[in-house]
Design a protein around this motif. Structure first.
Motif, PDB file in Angstrom:
ATOM      1  N   LEU A 174       0.835  -1.204   0.000  1.00  0.00           N
ATOM      2  CA  LEU A 174       0.000   0.000   0.000  1.00  0.00           C
ATOM      3  C   LEU A 174       0.869   1.253   0.000  1.00  0.00           C
ATOM      4  CD1 LEU A 174      -2.971   1.110   0.318  1.00  0.00           C
ATOM      5  CD2 LEU A 174      -2.448   1.280   2.756  1.00  0.00           C
ATOM      6  N   LEU A 175       1.931   1.251   0.788  1.00  0.00           N
ATOM      7  CA  LEU A 175       2.835   2.406   0.823  1.00  0.00           C
ATOM      8  C   LEU A 175       3.482   2.636  -0.539  1.00  0.00           C
ATOM      9  CD1 LEU A 175       4.566   1.901   4.283  1.00  0.00           C
ATOM     10  CD2 LEU A 175       3.137   3.844   3.614  1.00  0.00           C
ATOM     11  N   GLU A 176       3.825   1.566  -1.223  1.00  0.00           N
ATOM     12  CA  GLU A 176       4.430   1.703  -2.550  1.00  0.00           C
ATOM     13  C   GLU A 176       3.449   2.342  -3.535  1.00  0.00           C
ATOM     14  OE1 GLU A 176       5.459  -2.332  -3.247  1.00  0.00           O
ATOM     15  OE2 GLU A 176       7.038  -2.339  -1.722  1.00  0.00           O
ATOM     16  N   ILE A 177       2.183   1.988  -3.428  1.00  0.00           N
ATOM     17  CA  ILE A 177       1.167   2.610  -4.291  1.00  0.00           C
ATOM     18  C   ILE A 177       1.004   4.082  -3.924  1.00  0.00           C
ATOM     19  CG2 ILE A 177      -1.257   2.568  -4.971  1.00  0.00           C
ATOM     20  CD1 ILE A 177      -1.225  -0.451  -4.307  1.00  0.00           C
ATOM     21  N   LEU A 178       0.913   4.370  -2.622  1.00  0.00           N
ATOM     22  CA  LEU A 178       0.750   5.754  -2.179  1.00  0.00           C
ATOM     23  C   LEU A 178       1.945   6.611  -2.567  1.00  0.00           C
ATOM     24  CD1 LEU A 178      -0.720   5.105   1.380  1.00  0.00           C
ATOM     25  CD2 LEU A 178      -1.953   6.034  -0.587  1.00  0.00           C
ATOM     26  N   ALA A 179       3.135   6.002  -2.581  1.00  0.00           N
ATOM     27  CA  ALA A 179       4.340   6.739  -2.970  1.00  0.00           C
ATOM     28  C   ALA A 179       4.437   6.916  -4.479  1.00  0.00           C
ATOM     29  CB  ALA A 179       5.581   6.013  -2.449  1.00  0.00           C
ATOM     30  N   GLY A 180       3.548   6.251  -5.211  1.00  0.00           N
ATOM     31  CA  GLY A 180       3.534   6.403  -6.664  1.00  0.00           C
ATOM     32  C   GLY A 180       4.570   5.584  -7.387  1.00  0.00           C
ATOM     33  N   VAL A 181       5.131   4.548  -6.733  1.00  0.00           N
ATOM     34  CA  VAL A 181       6.175   3.743  -7.385  1.00  0.00           C
ATOM     35  C   VAL A 181       5.669   2.360  -7.788  1.00  0.00           C
ATOM     36  CG1 VAL A 181       8.049   4.968  -6.257  1.00  0.00           C
ATOM     37  CG2 VAL A 181       7.070   2.955  -5.143  1.00  0.00           C
ATOM     38  N   ARG A 182       4.425   2.057  -7.444  1.00  0.00           N
ATOM     39  CA  ARG A 182       3.816   0.807  -7.875  1.00  0.00           C
ATOM     40  C   ARG A 182       2.363   1.100  -8.242  1.00  0.00           C
ATOM     41  NH1 ARG A 182       4.672  -4.762  -6.769  1.00  0.00           N
ATOM     42  NH2 ARG A 182       6.195  -4.357  -5.118  1.00  0.00           N
ATOM     43  N   PRO A 183       1.877   0.591  -9.375  1.00  0.00           N
ATOM     44  CA  PRO A 183       0.493   0.866  -9.768  1.00  0.00           C
ATOM     45  C   PRO A 183      -0.494   0.082  -8.906  1.00  0.00           C
ATOM     46  CG  PRO A 183       1.505  -0.644 -11.322  1.00  0.00           C
ATOM     47  CD  PRO A 183       2.599  -0.206 -10.387  1.00  0.00           C
ATOM     48  N   SER A 184      -1.677   0.654  -8.718  1.00  0.00           N
ATOM     49  CA  SER A 184      -2.734  -0.033  -7.984  1.00  0.00           C
ATOM     50  C   SER A 184      -3.368  -1.091  -8.877  1.00  0.00           C
ATOM     51  CB  SER A 184      -3.798   0.986  -7.547  1.00  0.00           C
ATOM     52  OG  SER A 184      -4.900   0.341  -6.959  1.00  0.00           O
ATOM     53  N   ARG A 185      -3.634  -2.260  -8.304  1.00  0.00           N
ATOM     54  CA  ARG A 185      -4.294  -3.316  -9.061  1.00  0.00           C
ATOM     55  C   ARG A 185      -5.812  -3.155  -8.964  1.00  0.00           C
ATOM     56  NH1 ARG A 185      -0.826  -8.201  -6.450  1.00  0.00           N
ATOM     57  NH2 ARG A 185      -1.941  -7.364  -4.656  1.00  0.00           N
ATOM     58  N   ALA A 216      -8.198   3.612  -4.424  1.00  0.00           N
ATOM     59  CA  ALA A 216      -9.106   4.330  -5.315  1.00  0.00           C
ATOM     60  C   ALA A 216      -9.221   5.773  -4.862  1.00  0.00           C
ATOM     61  CB  ALA A 216     -10.485   3.668  -5.313  1.00  0.00           C
ATOM     62  N   LEU A 217      -9.302   6.685  -5.837  1.00  0.00           N
ATOM     63  CA  LEU A 217      -9.430   8.103  -5.538  1.00  0.00           C
ATOM     64  C   LEU A 217     -10.743   8.636  -6.086  1.00  0.00           C
ATOM     65  CD1 LEU A 217      -6.332   7.686  -5.122  1.00  0.00           C
ATOM     66  CD2 LEU A 217      -6.021  10.015  -5.984  1.00  0.00           C
ATOM     67  N   VAL A 218     -11.438   9.422  -5.260  1.00  0.00           N
ATOM     68  CA  VAL A 218     -12.672  10.089  -5.666  1.00  0.00           C
ATOM     69  C   VAL A 218     -12.421  11.589  -5.606  1.00  0.00           C
ATOM     70  CG1 VAL A 218     -15.124  10.427  -5.214  1.00  0.00           C
ATOM     71  CG2 VAL A 218     -14.053   8.210  -4.708  1.00  0.00           C
ATOM     72  N   HIS A 219     -12.415  12.230  -6.783  1.00  0.00           N
ATOM     73  CA  HIS A 219     -12.213  13.674  -6.860  1.00  0.00           C
ATOM     74  C   HIS A 219     -13.583  14.342  -6.841  1.00  0.00           C
ATOM     75  CE1 HIS A 219     -10.548  17.336  -9.324  1.00  0.00           C
ATOM     76  NE2 HIS A 219     -11.052  17.674  -8.147  1.00  0.00           N
ATOM     77  N   GLY A 220     -13.865  15.078  -5.763  1.00  0.00           N
ATOM     78  CA  GLY A 220     -15.186  15.672  -5.601  1.00  0.00           C
ATOM     79  C   GLY A 220     -15.173  17.184  -5.610  1.00  0.00           C
ATOM     80  N   PRO A 221     -15.334  17.827  -6.785  1.00  0.00           N
ATOM     81  CA  PRO A 221     -15.485  19.283  -6.833  1.00  0.00           C
ATOM     82  C   PRO A 221     -16.693  19.729  -6.010  1.00  0.00           C
ATOM     83  CG  PRO A 221     -15.019  18.409  -9.015  1.00  0.00           C
ATOM     84  CD  PRO A 221     -15.305  17.231  -8.127  1.00  0.00           C
TER      85      PRO A 221
END
Length: 648
Positions: A174-185, A216-221
């Motif tokens: 999870l940390l690797e995904i959050l750090a942007g060095v591994r893609p989320s499955r 997962a990210l939810v962008h909420g304007p």
């Protein structure tokens, strides 16, 4: 966004690079967090040392001459006090809010303070929850209340960073995904039916991603139903048998999510200091749940017996009696701990702030998913506290609204002001149908900030104050109006509101001409028959807020709200008047240059938005130049020279 590391060099080398990248990020965050702690501590100490108590009271940083009106026993040996505040002090101007750490002393106690938490205002009284017994001087004399430095928050961030450095397995991934060095499955498509039938297509897509993705990210304007979407996510996860930790950066956001969950039939357990939790969720607090199990009464009985034994044991110098008292106290603590574990063990959904997720009762619990609202306001060390408790995460927020609060500008620029959400924003599902604003109010924020993607839902696209029975205003017929003060010579200034205080060290900016005009515009809106409780005034600076509160005291008593941008994040009103304050011949706009805050200010109104500003001062900034151009295009660019905003 950091590019994921490719596995082209072989497994061992790949894992080494990933580990190195995560370790580098965590080391940098730890250093920035140390700098931020030092800056926050220095700022706090300087503010207290550089001014007198009377000056701090005048600026809303302290309260003096307090009288205890009521004292109540509270859970865990705490004491809840109601303190009467002198009528001369305007509590709306006080900058200490619910959940803030405070220290309370009797005026004769000197430095012997009792620490606690500010609970709420109640008329001309304030409630505080103290962590110990108040002194006799405070109870029977007069007291002083001041905000306390938030050292505990920094300690919790340090603990989370240390845990992250030792993470293994799913947590390390999870940390690797959050750090942007591994893609989320993403898991294979799954079948689910919406529990909320009114979700729109994009909201459903966001829920689907939240159910399938590791992160997962939810962008909420503004106004697009971010919280509604998260409620559906939590309900779906709980229905699947998952244990969910639902968090946010602030208590307000946690309680908002919690109240929506309760309304939808979910029974969460709310962690946190009782003083920081909304009354509507008091029944859901851990203390209330434990109390319902009967453990609190038993533990209290044992503690009362222990206190009596200890007192008699010391008086008689009876070591066995003192030892028995200590054993009873240990039993009481163990009884409460067991009861807490039992309550939390049954809970499918636990609510806490990011910092509150460090609760010791969670140490032996593991969650399936963490849902983090306001993810764009949570600095990474605090976000890690809940995120380390599950292998999956759903992050929701809007990088175009309020950023994290970072005291040290250098630390913010070096990365502490950038959140996990922002690093991964390219993977977010963006909600686009907004359910708050008239389409003309929405027009500029959508074009300037969201690439024109926002769409007003049919039920709000054309709604007006007139639909609520308000009298039409022939001079301000549109739902959005810009009153341009260029040429009026209403210059902004710094220092106290009283001319005698112009040498005051208060750095906040105010503008007397603007304040008078904003007050007139508010009275004109109210003269249309709009209820004061449906109207808000947002000013860009604290000093201007204080001035407007003076000018509109009667209207405030009727329900009008006046505050800075931060207080209105996540909220809305039928009508909003925004004061941009800055007007000078140097073109200085100060922190108006942070357009994220202005995006919040311009998106709080449902049916009517009026902005007062000086185009000559603001016009050199591309964002404000575009705003003025949009007002020109839709015929909403008015002038302070045209009328005096007389009531209708």
């Amino acid at each position: 966004m950091r590019q994921p590391i490719q596995a082209q060099d072989g497994g061992l080398q790949y894992h080494a690079k990933v580990t190195e990248a995560v370790d580098s990020l965590l080391a940098r965050l730890a250093e920035l967090w140390r700098r931020e702690r030092a800056a926050a501590r220095a700022q706090f100490q300087a503010a207290r040392a550089a001014t007198t108590l009377a000056r701090r009271v005048a600026r809303g940083l302290a309260l003096d001459e307090l009288i205890v009106a009521e004292a109540q026993a509270a859970p865990r040996e705490r004491v809840k006090l109601a303190l009467v505040v002198p009528d001369a002090i305007d509590l709306d101007a006080v900058r200490i809010g619910p959940g803030d750490p405070v220290r309370v002393t009797g005026r004769l106690d000197g430095g012997d303070a009792v620490r606690g938490v500010f609970v709420r205002r109640d008329g001309q009284r304030v409630w505080v929850m103290l962590d110990g017994e108040p002194s006799e001087d405070l109870l029977y004399g007069r007291g002083v209340l001041e905000q306390e430095a938030p050292e505990v928050t920094f300690d919790r961030g340090d603990t989370a960073l240390a845990r992250a450095r030792g993470a293994k397995g799913d947590t390390a991934r999870l940390l690797e995904i959050l750090a942007g060095v591994r893609p989320s499955r993403r898991a294979a498509a799954l079948s689910w039916s919406a529990l909320d039938p009114d979700l729109d297509d994009v909201q459903r897509a966001a829920v689907d991603a939240a159910l399938r993705d590791e992160v997962a990210l939810v962008h909420g304007p503004p106004g697009t139903g971010k919280t509604r979407t998260l409620v559906e996510v939590v309900r779906q996860l709980a229905a699947r048998g998952e244990r969910v930790l639902a968090t946010a950066a602030s208590n307000t956001a946690v309680d908002n999510l919690g109240e929506r969950l309760v309304a939808a039939g979910v029974e969460p357990v709310r962690l946190g200091h009782p003083a920081r939790i909304a009354e509507a969720l008091e029944h859901a607090t851990l203390d209330a749940r434990v109390d319902a199990d009967g453990a609190t009464a038993l533990a209290r009985e044992w503690r009362d017996r222990a206190r009596d034994l200890r007192r008699r044991g010391w008086a008689r110098r009876d070591r066995e009696m003192v030892a028995e008292a200590r054993a009873l106290e240990r039993d009481a603590r163990a009884e409460l701990a067991h009861a807490e574990e039992a309550v939390l063990g049954r809970a499918r959904v636990v609510l806490a702030t990011c910092a509150g997720a460090d609760h010791p009762a969670l140490e032996r619990l593991r969650f399936d998913t963490v849902v983090l609202d306001e993810a764009t306001q949570a600095v990474d060390p605090l976000a890690l506290i809940p995120l380390l408790r599950a292998p999956r995460a759903v992050l929701a927020g809007d990088p175009h609204q309020l950023p994290p609060t970072v005291v040290d500008p250098a630390a913010a620029r070096a990365g502490l002001g950038t959140t996990f959400f922002e690093r991964l924003a390219g993977t977010a599902t963006m909600l686009v149908r907004q359910h708050r604003m008239h389409e003309l109010i929405m027009k500029f924020p959508s074009e300037a900030t969201y690439a024109g993607r926002l769409v007003a839902a049919p039920e709000v696209a054309h709604h007006l104050l007139d639909d609520l029975g308000a009298i039409p205003d022939p001079l301000r017929p549109l739902p959005v109006t810009f009153i341009d003060t260029a040429g009026k010579d209403w210059s902004d200034r710094k220092g106290g509101l009283d001319p005698a205080d112009l040498d005051d060290a208060d750095p906040s900016t105010w503008n007397p001409g603007h304040a008078d005009r904003v007050a007139a515009e508010v009275r004109r809106v109210l003269s249309r028959g709009v209820a004061a409780g449906d109207v808000a005034v947002i000013a860009a600076y604290d000093a201007q807020v204080r001035r407007l509160r003076e000018l509109l005291a009667a209207e405030r008593a009727a329900g009008l709200e006046i505050s800075t941008v931060d207080a209105f994040q996540g909220r809305e009103k039928e009508a909003v008047v925004v004061d941009l304050v800055r007007s000078n011949d140097r073109g200085e706009i100060g922190f108006l240059g942070d357009i994220r805050r202005m995006n919040v200010a311009l998106t709080r109104a449902r049916r009517f938005l009026l902005v007062v500003g000086d185009s000559a001062t603001l016009g050199d900034h591309p964002y404000y130049a575009a705003f003025v151009a949009t007002m020109d295009d839709i015929g909403a660019h008015g002038s302070a020279w045209s009328d005096e905003a007389e009531p209708l």
